[in-house]
Motif scaffolding. Structure first.
Motif, mmCIF file in Angstrom:
data_model
loop_
_atom_site.group_PDB
_atom_site.id
_atom_site.type_symbol
_atom_site.label_atom_id
_atom_site.label_comp_id
_atom_site.label_asym_id
_atom_site.label_seq_id
_atom_site.Cartn_x
_atom_site.Cartn_y
_atom_site.Cartn_z
ATOM 1 N N GLY A 233 0.277 -0.867 -0.158
ATOM 2 C CA GLY A 233 0.135 -0.290 -0.262
ATOM 3 C C GLY A 233 0.365 1.343 0.214
ATOM 4 N N PHE A 234 0.292 2.475 0.102
ATOM 5 C CA PHE A 234 0.919 3.868 -0.111
ATOM 6 C C PHE A 234 1.510 3.834 1.605
ATOM 7 N N ASP A 235 1.726 3.077 2.641
ATOM 8 C CA ASP A 235 2.505 3.016 3.237
ATOM 9 C C ASP A 235 3.678 2.336 3.224
ATOM 10 N N LEU A 236 3.238 1.335 2.917
ATOM 11 C CA LEU A 236 5.107 1.009 1.927
ATOM 12 C C LEU A 236 5.734 1.524 0.928
ATOM 13 N N VAL A 237 5.031 1.851 -0.021
ATOM 14 C CA VAL A 237 5.711 2.617 -1.359
ATOM 15 C C VAL A 237 4.943 4.017 -1.239
ATOM 16 N N PRO A 238 5.759 4.702 -0.552
ATOM 17 C CA PRO A 238 4.582 6.408 -0.957
ATOM 18 C C PRO A 238 4.809 7.567 -2.000
ATOM 19 N N GLU A 239 6.111 6.451 -2.599
ATOM 20 C CA GLU A 239 6.092 7.839 -4.675
ATOM 21 C C GLU A 239 4.858 6.847 -5.001
ATOM 22 N N GLN A 240 4.234 5.616 -4.782
ATOM 23 C CA GLN A 240 3.061 5.212 -5.401
ATOM 24 C C GLN A 240 1.964 6.890 -5.297
ATOM 25 N N LEU A 241 1.463 6.801 -3.834
ATOM 26 C CA LEU A 241 0.312 8.197 -4.086
ATOM 27 C C LEU A 241 1.015 9.246 -4.813
ATOM 28 N N GLU A 242 1.884 9.737 -5.162
ATOM 29 C CA GLU A 242 2.229 10.737 -5.564
ATOM 30 C C GLU A 242 2.137 10.603 -7.429
ATOM 31 N N THR A 243 2.392 8.994 -7.503
ATOM 32 C CA THR A 243 1.752 9.135 -9.056
ATOM 33 C C THR A 243 0.469 8.413 -8.830
ATOM 34 N N LEU A 244 -0.305 7.876 -8.376
ATOM 35 C CA LEU A 244 -1.610 8.538 -7.705
ATOM 36 C C LEU A 244 -2.198 10.225 -8.878
ATOM 37 N N ARG A 245 -1.912 10.838 -7.715
ATOM 38 C CA ARG A 245 -1.845 12.083 -7.998
ATOM 39 C C ARG A 245 -1.974 13.139 -9.006
ATOM 40 N N ARG A 246 -0.771 12.121 -9.673
ATOM 41 C CA ARG A 246 -0.419 12.893 -10.912
ATOM 42 C C ARG A 246 -1.187 12.108 -12.541
ATOM 43 N N ALA A 247 -1.324 10.678 -11.942
ATOM 44 C CA ALA A 247 -2.724 9.714 -12.859
ATOM 45 C C ALA A 247 -3.900 11.003 -12.712
ATOM 46 N N LEU A 248 -4.879 11.361 -10.899
ATOM 47 C CA LEU A 248 -5.653 12.099 -11.597
ATOM 48 C C LEU A 248 -6.203 13.073 -11.963
ATOM 49 N N ASP A 249 -4.679 13.699 -11.504
ATOM 50 C CA ASP A 249 -4.926 15.062 -12.472
ATOM 51 C C ASP A 249 -4.353 15.474 -14.047
ATOM 52 N N THR A 250 -4.503 13.893 -14.525
ATOM 53 C CA THR A 250 -4.220 14.005 -16.210
ATOM 54 C C THR A 250 -5.046 13.725 -16.444
ATOM 55 N N VAL A 251 -6.343 12.646 -15.419
ATOM 56 C CA VAL A 251 -7.519 12.395 -15.613
ATOM 57 C C VAL A 251 -8.816 13.354 -16.086
ATOM 58 N N LEU A 252 -8.262 14.166 -14.727
ATOM 59 C CA LEU A 252 -9.169 16.104 -14.864
ATOM 60 C C LEU A 252 -9.209 16.602 -16.467
ATOM 61 N N GLN A 253 -7.387 16.184 -16.242
ATOM 62 C CA GLN A 253 -7.261 16.965 -17.400
ATOM 63 C C GLN A 253 -8.219 16.993 -18.228
ATOM 64 N N ASP A 254 -8.108 15.976 -19.057
ATOM 65 C CA ASP A 254 -8.883 14.742 -20.133
ATOM 66 C C ASP A 254 -9.704 14.796 -20.063
ATOM 67 N N LEU A 255 -10.998 15.013 -18.991
ATOM 68 C CA LEU A 255 -12.318 15.179 -18.875
ATOM 69 C C LEU A 255 -12.759 16.833 -19.547
ATOM 70 N N PRO A 256 -13.455 16.239 -20.206
ATOM 71 C CA PRO A 256 -14.049 17.642 -20.256
ATOM 72 C C PRO A 256 -14.604 18.877 -18.944
ATOM 73 N N ALA A 257 -15.183 20.345 -19.108
ATOM 74 C CA ALA A 257 -15.366 20.989 -18.098
ATOM 75 C C ALA A 257 -16.940 20.435 -18.475
ATOM 76 N N PRO A 258 -17.095 20.844 -17.410
ATOM 77 C CA PRO A 258 -18.829 20.289 -16.881
ATOM 78 C C PRO A 258 -19.789 21.029 -17.673
ATOM 79 N N GLY A 259 -20.682 20.968 -18.464
ATOM 80 C CA GLY A 259 -21.463 21.160 -19.479
ATOM 81 C C GLY A 259 -21.351 21.489 -20.808
ATOM 82 N N ALA A 260 -19.417 21.338 -21.126
ATOM 83 C CA ALA A 260 -18.584 20.979 -22.219
ATOM 84 C C ALA A 260 -19.266 19.416 -22.774
ATOM 85 N N ALA A 261 -18.832 19.587 -24.829
ATOM 86 C CA ALA A 261 -19.274 18.352 -25.037
ATOM 87 C C ALA A 261 -17.396 18.048 -25.950
#
Length: 152
Positions: free
Chosen positions: A76-104
């Motif tokens: 888990g993140f307690d044993l491999v804390p660098e994975q938490l940062e990777t997850l945060r970057r991944a979530l930021d990337t997903v959020l950038q790829d999703l359209p803004a609310p109301g946009a198509a």
């Protein structure tokens, strides 16, 4: 008292990362615990068939890694804390790829280009968090109905 398999997995994992000792005794104990649980993979058999003193230090990391794989150990993140940062970057990337609310999605681009996350090391984390995009953002794929595609 015998250590539970999870504690042995943690010790072996830390040993492989250089965060603690990596001992053949821990590998043998995990092998025995996994055998008791019904695992009989090659690493388990090797760990229980050899005396800990007979395991050369050069072979110990491979044996430990094999045991962890056969145990299905995922730190888990307690044993491999660098994975938490990777997850945060991944979530930021997903959020950038999703359209803004109301946009198509732009016409003709939905589903034709891979999200930016597919080309980064964060792909595993992204897939774990968002295995498929929400239905509202997925392109629709129209297929002929079996009834309409048959010829009379």
């Amino acid at each position: 008292m015998d250590d539970p398999p999870e504690a042995l997995c943690v010790r072996l994992h830390r040993g492989l990362r250089g965060e603690g000792p990596l001992t053949a005794a821990d590998a043998a104990a995990l092998g025995c615990a996994l055998l008791d649980l019904g695992h009989d993979g090659p690493a388990v058999r090797e760990a229980v068939e050899r005396r800990p003193a007979d395991v050369p230090p050069a072979e110990l990391p491979g044996l430990a890694a094999g045991l962890l794989a056969e145990a299905g150990f995922e730190p888990g993140f307690d044993l491999v804390p660098e994975q938490l940062e990777t997850l945060r970057r991944a979530l930021d990337t997903v959020l950038q790829d999703l359209p803004a609310p109301g946009a198509a999605w732009s016409s003709g681009t939905a589903g034709t280009r891979p999200p930016r996350a597919w080309s980064s090391p964060a792909v595993g984390c992204t897939a774990a968090v968002c295995p498929s995009p929400p239905a509202a953002t997925r392109p629709r794929r129209w297929r002929p109905s079996p009834r309409t595609s048959r010829r009379a």
